[in-house]
Design a protein around this motif. Structure first.
Motif, PDB file in Angstrom:
ATOM      1  N   LEU A 229      -1.645   6.334  20.756  1.00 51.80           N
ATOM      2  CA  LEU A 229      -1.596   4.758  21.165  1.00 51.80           C
ATOM      3  C   LEU A 229      -0.587   4.234  21.263  1.00 51.80           C
ATOM      4  O   LEU A 229      -0.161   4.283  20.976  1.00 51.80           O
ATOM      5  CB  LEU A 229      -2.800   4.449  20.676  1.00 51.80           C
ATOM      6  CG  LEU A 229      -4.378   5.252  20.342  1.00 51.80           C
ATOM      7  CD1 LEU A 229      -5.173   4.103  20.150  1.00 51.80           C
ATOM      8  CD2 LEU A 229      -5.658   5.619  21.676  1.00 51.80           C
ATOM      9  N   PRO A 230      -1.382   3.204  22.196  1.00 51.20           N
ATOM     10  CA  PRO A 230       0.107   1.912  22.480  1.00 51.20           C
ATOM     11  C   PRO A 230       0.462   1.583  21.156  1.00 51.20           C
ATOM     12  O   PRO A 230       1.488   0.923  20.645  1.00 51.20           O
ATOM     13  CB  PRO A 230      -0.433   0.977  23.977  1.00 51.20           C
ATOM     14  CG  PRO A 230      -1.183   2.218  24.731  1.00 51.20           C
ATOM     15  CD  PRO A 230      -2.133   2.540  23.298  1.00 51.20           C
ATOM     16  N   ASP A 231      -1.118   1.248  20.410  1.00 50.94           N
ATOM     17  CA  ASP A 231      -0.478   0.025  19.376  1.00 50.94           C
ATOM     18  C   ASP A 231      -0.439   0.725  18.054  1.00 50.94           C
ATOM     19  O   ASP A 231      -1.302   1.942  17.302  1.00 50.94           O
ATOM     20  CB  ASP A 231      -2.555  -0.578  19.151  1.00 50.94           C
ATOM     21  CG  ASP A 231      -2.368  -1.638  17.662  1.00 50.94           C
ATOM     22  OD1 ASP A 231      -0.862  -1.263  17.174  1.00 50.94           O
ATOM     23  OD2 ASP A 231      -3.547  -1.374  17.275  1.00 50.94           O
ATOM     24  N   GLN A 232       0.780   1.235  17.408  1.00 51.04           N
ATOM     25  CA  GLN A 232       1.477   1.439  16.847  1.00 51.04           C
ATOM     26  C   GLN A 232       2.181   0.838  15.341  1.00 51.04           C
ATOM     27  O   GLN A 232       2.270   1.189  14.709  1.00 51.04           O
ATOM     28  CB  GLN A 232       2.369   2.740  17.071  1.00 51.04           C
ATOM     29  CG  GLN A 232       2.484   3.651  17.600  1.00 51.04           C
ATOM     30  CD  GLN A 232       1.033   4.372  17.034  1.00 51.04           C
ATOM     31  OE1 GLN A 232       1.335   5.615  16.069  1.00 51.04           O
ATOM     32  NE2 GLN A 232       0.004   5.290  17.881  1.00 51.04           N
ATOM     33  N   SER A 233       1.046  -0.047  15.212  1.00 50.87           N
ATOM     34  CA  SER A 233       1.269  -1.188  13.939  1.00 50.87           C
ATOM     35  C   SER A 233       0.633  -0.645  13.110  1.00 50.87           C
ATOM     36  O   SER A 233      -0.590   0.506  12.732  1.00 50.87           O
ATOM     37  CB  SER A 233       0.469  -2.807  14.437  1.00 50.87           C
ATOM     38  OG  SER A 233      -0.460  -2.223  13.930  1.00 50.87           O
ATOM     39  N   ASP A 234       0.984  -0.933  11.982  1.00 52.28           N
ATOM     40  CA  ASP A 234       0.777  -0.386  10.582  1.00 52.28           C
ATOM     41  C   ASP A 234      -0.184  -1.191   9.663  1.00 52.28           C
ATOM     42  O   ASP A 234      -0.646  -0.920   8.330  1.00 52.28           O
ATOM     43  CB  ASP A 234       2.132  -0.323   9.615  1.00 52.28           C
ATOM     44  CG  ASP A 234       2.686  -1.325   9.163  1.00 52.28           C
ATOM     45  OD1 ASP A 234       1.979  -2.290   9.221  1.00 52.28           O
ATOM     46  OD2 ASP A 234       3.400  -1.476   8.160  1.00 52.28           O
TER      47      ASP A 234
ATOM     48  N   LEU B 201      -5.355   2.811   4.064  1.00 55.15           N
ATOM     49  CA  LEU B 201      -3.715   3.591   2.853  1.00 55.15           C
ATOM     50  C   LEU B 201      -3.541   4.332   4.667  1.00 55.15           C
ATOM     51  O   LEU B 201      -2.530   4.372   4.374  1.00 55.15           O
ATOM     52  CB  LEU B 201      -4.589   4.327   2.291  1.00 55.15           C
ATOM     53  CG  LEU B 201      -4.964   3.243   0.953  1.00 55.15           C
ATOM     54  CD1 LEU B 201      -6.276   4.129   0.109  1.00 55.15           C
ATOM     55  CD2 LEU B 201      -4.468   2.425   0.736  1.00 55.15           C
ATOM     56  N   VAL B 202      -4.363   4.477   5.063  1.00 50.53           N
ATOM     57  CA  VAL B 202      -3.636   6.008   6.129  1.00 50.53           C
ATOM     58  C   VAL B 202      -2.782   4.862   7.227  1.00 50.53           C
ATOM     59  O   VAL B 202      -1.741   5.483   7.497  1.00 50.53           O
ATOM     60  CB  VAL B 202      -4.590   6.227   7.204  1.00 50.53           C
ATOM     61  CG1 VAL B 202      -3.723   7.231   7.973  1.00 50.53           C
ATOM     62  CG2 VAL B 202      -5.147   7.060   5.545  1.00 50.53           C
ATOM     63  N   ALA B 203      -3.658   3.700   7.843  1.00 49.77           N
ATOM     64  CA  ALA B 203      -2.590   2.679   8.185  1.00 49.77           C
ATOM     65  C   ALA B 203      -1.088   2.634   8.546  1.00 49.77           C
ATOM     66  O   ALA B 203      -0.360   2.428   9.031  1.00 49.77           O
ATOM     67  CB  ALA B 203      -3.506   1.583   8.807  1.00 49.77           C
TER      68      ALA B 203
ATOM     69  N   LEU C 218       0.609  -1.192  -0.031  1.00 48.40           N
ATOM     70  CA  LEU C 218       0.285  -0.215   0.046  1.00 48.40           C
ATOM     71  C   LEU C 218       0.947   1.077  -0.432  1.00 48.40           C
ATOM     72  O   LEU C 218       0.829   2.135  -0.197  1.00 48.40           O
ATOM     73  CB  LEU C 218      -0.583  -0.131   1.068  1.00 48.40           C
ATOM     74  CG  LEU C 218      -1.784  -1.436   1.007  1.00 48.40           C
ATOM     75  CD1 LEU C 218      -3.434  -1.018   2.354  1.00 48.40           C
ATOM     76  CD2 LEU C 218      -2.574  -1.141  -0.093  1.00 48.40           C
ATOM     77  N   ARG C 219       1.579   0.853   1.063  1.00 49.85           N
ATOM     78  CA  ARG C 219       2.614   2.290   0.481  1.00 49.85           C
ATOM     79  C   ARG C 219       3.377   2.417  -1.031  1.00 49.85           C
ATOM     80  O   ARG C 219       3.346   4.275  -1.039  1.00 49.85           O
ATOM     81  CB  ARG C 219       3.871   2.090   1.455  1.00 49.85           C
ATOM     82  CG  ARG C 219       4.025   2.404   3.148  1.00 49.85           C
ATOM     83  CD  ARG C 219       4.511   2.883   4.198  1.00 49.85           C
ATOM     84  NE  ARG C 219       5.523   1.390   3.956  1.00 49.85           N
ATOM     85  CZ  ARG C 219       5.871  -0.025   5.108  1.00 49.85           C
ATOM     86  NH1 ARG C 219       4.344  -0.105   5.681  1.00 49.85           N
ATOM     87  NH2 ARG C 219       6.147  -0.738   5.596  1.00 49.85           N
ATOM     88  N   ARG C 220       3.857   1.421  -1.186  1.00 49.22           N
ATOM     89  CA  ARG C 220       4.224   1.437  -2.425  1.00 49.22           C
ATOM     90  C   ARG C 220       3.595   2.201  -3.738  1.00 49.22           C
ATOM     91  O   ARG C 220       3.448   3.362  -4.603  1.00 49.22           O
ATOM     92  CB  ARG C 220       5.100   0.351  -3.109  1.00 49.22           C
ATOM     93  CG  ARG C 220       4.845   0.224  -4.469  1.00 49.22           C
ATOM     94  CD  ARG C 220       5.919  -0.868  -4.965  1.00 49.22           C
ATOM     95  NE  ARG C 220       4.510  -2.608  -4.573  1.00 49.22           N
ATOM     96  CZ  ARG C 220       3.702  -1.384  -6.240  1.00 49.22           C
ATOM     97  NH1 ARG C 220       3.938  -1.228  -7.051  1.00 49.22           N
ATOM     98  NH2 ARG C 220       2.707  -2.885  -5.953  1.00 49.22           N
ATOM     99  N   ILE C 221       1.796   1.293  -3.379  1.00 50.97           N
ATOM    100  CA  ILE C 221       1.175   1.831  -4.243  1.00 50.97           C
ATOM    101  C   ILE C 221       0.701   3.710  -4.460  1.00 50.97           C
ATOM    102  O   ILE C 221       0.888   4.463  -4.889  1.00 50.97           O
ATOM    103  CB  ILE C 221      -0.411   0.944  -4.520  1.00 50.97           C
ATOM    104  CG1 ILE C 221       0.014   0.154  -5.048  1.00 50.97           C
ATOM    105  CG2 ILE C 221      -1.278   1.982  -5.539  1.00 50.97           C
ATOM    106  CD1 ILE C 221      -0.714  -1.139  -4.013  1.00 50.97           C
TER     107      ILE C 221
END
Length: 346
Positions: free
Chosen positions: A157-162, A34-36, A9-12
């Motif tokens: 937030l504690p959860d900073q997963s993508d 896309l934002v996450a 998604l980052r590449r796109i």
């Protein structure tokens, strides 16, 4: 979840350069995915709770507030003042940024920083459980950057997963009414003293807005031609008529109160391009238009309301109240002269 990895998604995103809303539609993924995917790459997951978020947004000073649905986008420049929190409903009450907020739909939120040719773009983006945009806040040149840094730090937030999990998008409720309850609808509608009583009334009668409009009949409602929408904008603009424009989704309604100074149609889009107020409306999405008259203690509340082909509300437009500088007679005449639906006019 999405079949595309965050890296994909980052590449796109890097290659596309278009609007995330359109890209998400093409990819078949929630816009929030896309934002996450950019968490750790300029994006921070933050607390979406309006009671925590909006007071921190007020500290940013002047920003641009954006609310959209599938067919219409409203943008207002101003400051988030006079915030009133609530478990089920909250609001900001400001002459420029005037919002009605429904917190249960504020599920995912992100503080976003993106590099562009003009410099760093900063925004807060809020999404519902399905990953559809509820509300966005874009910082401007004069926004308070120390307040921005504090917001990112204190609301992270504690959860900073993508990655993120999303629920299926709820389908639009089709028009719901009952011919056997039409007389009760008309009787109770005519007895209303406040527009807010309408939603209570139709819920009690097991109807929804569009279903009620379809069976209420004159003089409560009048079906208009789809051409009434561009005619409405043109006549409001030409006549200098003060209006209240409501655009929203399940989680947020944004309101413009004032006049329309600059109309710029472009293809299917009907655009208002005023210095501190923009409106972008897909005229080709409009399938039904209604002129609606609701009695109140202060006189009739007359509106023009547009719906898409699935029955989703696109916008509502009311005349600006006289105490705010509106002209009730001018607005009533304007609405009465809008083109009627051909079948109804015959």
């Amino acid at each position: 979840m999405t079949d595309h990895s965050p890296a994909e998604l980052r590449r796109i995103l890097a290659e596309d350069g278009g609007r995330p809303f359109d890209l998400a539609e093409r990819l078949g993924v929630p816009e929030a995915a896309l934002v996450a995917a950019r968490i750790g790459h300029g994006t921070t997951r933050i607390d979406p709770l309006p009671g925590r978020l909006i007071p921190r947004v007020q500290a940013l000073g002047e920003v641009m507030a954006l609310t959209r649905n599938r067919s219409c986008v409203i943008e207002k420049i101003g400051t988030y003042n006079d915030f009133h929190d609530g478990e089920h409903a909250a609001m900001t009450v400001d002459p420029e940024i005037d919002l009605r907020i429904f917190p249960r739909h504020w599920v995912h939120a992100f503080a976003v920083e993106q590099e562009a040719e003009t410099g760093t773009r900063r925004s807060i983006q809020v999404f519902d459980a399905a990953g559809d945009a509820v509300h966005k806040i874009h910082l401007r040149e004069g926004s308070d950057l120390p307040a921005w840094e504090a917001l990112k730090r204190d609301l992270a937030l504690p959860d900073q997963s993508d990655t993120a999990s999303f629920e299926p998008r709820a389908p639009v409720e089709p028009p719901r009414a009952g011919a056997e309850r039409a007389d009760a609808l008309r009787r109770e509608w005519a007895a209303m003293t406040d527009t807010h009583q309408f939603n209570i009334l139709i819920r009690r009668l097991k109807m929804n807005r569009l279903g009620a409009y379809r069976i209420a009949g004159a003089p409560l409602v009048r079906p208009l031609a789809v051409e009434a929408v561009p005619a409405l904008l043109e006549r409001v603009h030409a006549g200098g008529v003060g209006v209240m424009f409501f655009v929203g989704n399940m989680g947020c309604i944004e309101i413009h109160s004032g006049k329309v100074h600059s109309l710029r149609p472009m293809g299917p889009w009907l655009n208002v391009m005023d210095p501190r107020f923009n409106l972008h409306l897909r005229g080709d999405h409009v399938a039904e238009v209604w002129a609606v008259d609701k009695p109140t203690k202060r006189g009739p509340a007359i509106s023009v309301e547009a719906f898409d082909a699935e029955g989703a509300l696109i916008f509502q437009c009311f005349g600006l109240r006289p105490e705010k500088g509106g002209n009730a007679e001018q607005w009533a005449t304007l609405v009465a002269d809008l083109p009627a639906l051909a079948e109804a006019a015959e």
